[in-house]
Design an enzyme around this catalytic site. Sequence first.
Site, mmCIF file in Angstrom:
data_model
loop_
_atom_site.group_PDB
_atom_site.id
_atom_site.type_symbol
_atom_site.label_atom_id
_atom_site.label_comp_id
_atom_site.label_asym_id
_atom_site.label_seq_id
_atom_site.Cartn_x
_atom_site.Cartn_y
_atom_site.Cartn_z
ATOM 1 C CG HIS A 504 -39.520 -5.387 -51.295
ATOM 2 N ND1 HIS A 504 -38.803 -5.862 -52.375
ATOM 3 C CD2 HIS A 504 -38.590 -5.119 -50.333
ATOM 4 C CE1 HIS A 504 -37.513 -5.883 -52.074
ATOM 5 N NE2 HIS A 504 -37.355 -5.431 -50.841
ATOM 6 C CD GLU A 505 -39.333 -3.155 -46.892
ATOM 7 O OE1 GLU A 505 -38.811 -3.881 -46.027
ATOM 8 O OE2 GLU A 505 -38.660 -2.582 -47.775
ATOM 9 C CG HIS A 508 -37.213 -7.929 -46.445
ATOM 10 N ND1 HIS A 508 -36.212 -8.738 -46.927
ATOM 11 C CD2 HIS A 508 -37.194 -6.803 -47.216
ATOM 12 C CE1 HIS A 508 -35.617 -8.133 -47.944
ATOM 13 N NE2 HIS A 508 -36.190 -6.971 -48.143
ATOM 14 C CG HIS A 511 -36.487 -14.552 -45.073
ATOM 15 N ND1 HIS A 511 -35.419 -14.036 -45.788
ATOM 16 C CD2 HIS A 511 -36.135 -15.829 -44.777
ATOM 17 C CE1 HIS A 511 -34.488 -14.970 -45.917
ATOM 18 N NE2 HIS A 511 -34.896 -16.051 -45.311
#
Length: 724
Positions: A504-505, A508, A511
């Site tokens: 998940h991290e 980010h 991104h």
Amino acid sequence: MQRIIFNPIRLRFQRQILSTFIIPRATSHTKQCNSSIDRDFDAATVSTLDKNLFSNHFRKISPLSWLKTPAKGANVGLFQINELSTPDGFHILAERVVQKCEKLLDECFTPSRRKIVEILDEISDEICRVADLAEFIRNVDVEIAYKQAAEQAYGVLHHLVEKMNTNTKLYEQAKQIYDSGEGDETDRRVLKLYLIDFERSGIRLNDDNRLNYLQLNDDVLHLENQFRYNAHREYKIPIKQLPEKVRTRFYDKTITINSAHSSDDDENLREFIFRSYFRFEPDQEQILDALLRKRYQLAKLCGYPSYSHRALDNTLLNKPEYVSNYLEQIMDAIRPLADKDIKLMQMLKNRLEQNSNTQLVNPWDVARLEAIFKSEILKINTREYTPYFSLGTCMDGLNIIFHSLFNVTLNKQPTAPGEIWHPSVIKLSVDHVTEGTVGYIYCDLFERKDKIPHDCHFTIQCSRRLADGSCQLPIVVLHVNIPPSADPNVPTLLTLGLVENLFHEFGHAMHSALARTRYQHASGTRCQTDIAEIPSQWMEYFVYEPRVVKLFARHYQTGETIPDELLQRLHLAQNCFQAHRTQVQVACAMFDHEFHGPYPLKQSYDQLYSSLLTKHTSLPYISSTHPYLKFYHLVDYGARFSSYIIARSIATKIWHDQFLKDPLSKTTGEQFRKNFLQWGGEREPNELVGNVFSSTQKITIDHMTKAITDEIKENVQQRDSLFK
């Protein structure tokens, strides 16, 4: 991720930051900048992917290895910023920012100026290269002198931000230039964002109202900190208050309750813990009431009908009524599926507990029944699967995914003395096969005593186009809390929850790293929450995709690839009660949304909360409990918790429509990068999402609801097939 004027700091773990200012973070990728991104990368040096790079690196990493003598040499400063070789460097950097911003402000009014949006973005860049760094240091376990210096620098920049926010001359100049049509579509889009941020912060108010706005803003920040602190409060309960049937199990005079949910076999204890944790706290409800009142007053002062209207401005579902419709629609769609989840839990409870046929499943039963289903029905044992998910193999898996989809590799870079804040931190370059280095990620992966417990993503520097046409490279910190192996002969092994958090991290982080925006104010995760959460939730799908997991999940001792049968059980375990979990999330989004409507509410907080749960959820509402007083996301999301559900529905549709057939398709990955990841906030949210699906038709709440509902139905069918 609320964009407020010169508002630099947007940590990924829901944090409140310098309140207001159009300006996001940065440190130039030029020779004037003494930072770790001062080197250009030769694309020709990118080697083929080493699929065991991180497995080899982490194989012998343990707390014992951190005690080795650090490398000798001159201290180059944190992130290779020379000034930060000592804490005093923060003062030097902050004063330099103030001086530079004064000059840039003067340029805004000169006849020979550049585009106004370029100047504003450079002001933003100057402030954020120090403010974001200071915010990071305030939240990391470094020596106290650095924390104090960062705090002082933060205060200086906060004052500068307030000065910019209240500069009506600057606002009027920017507004006039926007109305004149200066620049192209991207220039005008970003300049409009600046103007919106100014206006949301009350720039058009008269002097008295502006002072009122500043006071309200300070009051809100104070109340937010109070509510958050109380929401995380744990309780010391005297043993004598425990149910008589369970007192004899405890030998200390008190027990500590820091969570509402327990997997204990004794229902009396589970119920006691639940009711104790969610007890009524008059002081906390007064703080909540004051917070919602002040937020409402602030929104009204800025011309919004409610705080919800203000918070949802410029999001995918940008009006409260749209959000209400979506939340109710998804609740109606998943209700039968959530009822099935509870029916299965009821079967488990009846089987496990004598005389429980008349005892309905209650909220305090869920954690235990989920654990029973995983251990007894699916035969899931952490000792069976964690050897396949060492930290090194999971990092190698991320490398395989990013190389396959985006043609980039994660390469470990050496660090100089003083560059990192803990010896376990590793520095990665994100290297594209033809474009060279596109960003840097500092990975702070291990749990430590004084480290903040939140998994998050700190942006140290954003992408932006420089005057010479080159790109300023993003720098981020990936911050998670993985318990390190204490045995030097056993690598750090991850539970599925930890693997999910890591992926998940990294969603980010990538991104941010793959962003290629003209302006750093709109770069990477510097966008609305419902957009920023899409890549991170999309990345979670790779954790359970057999065709991907089998490429990296290997037993650390035997090298054996994880068996298909075990993977199938792990996938079922993750999704066994997905409808119920979704129902709980949506219920939280509902009361967050309703609480931030017109003030005062038509009902008490308890009445509104209980009526929402009674109407929409499958489990009974437990009277005399007040979970909303523990819901700290009321602070961090503030009328935008629905963004998480919205982002998930988009991520679900992206996965099933585009990646399910071939999860590592380079063509699909490149399209996702070019149509979504690189744009950050430089395109309107609906335009961004539309481009992902190459559709001229706007994605509707029907599409979003169907994506989640179809996925849950499929998972329910797979689960229920176990009982046929």
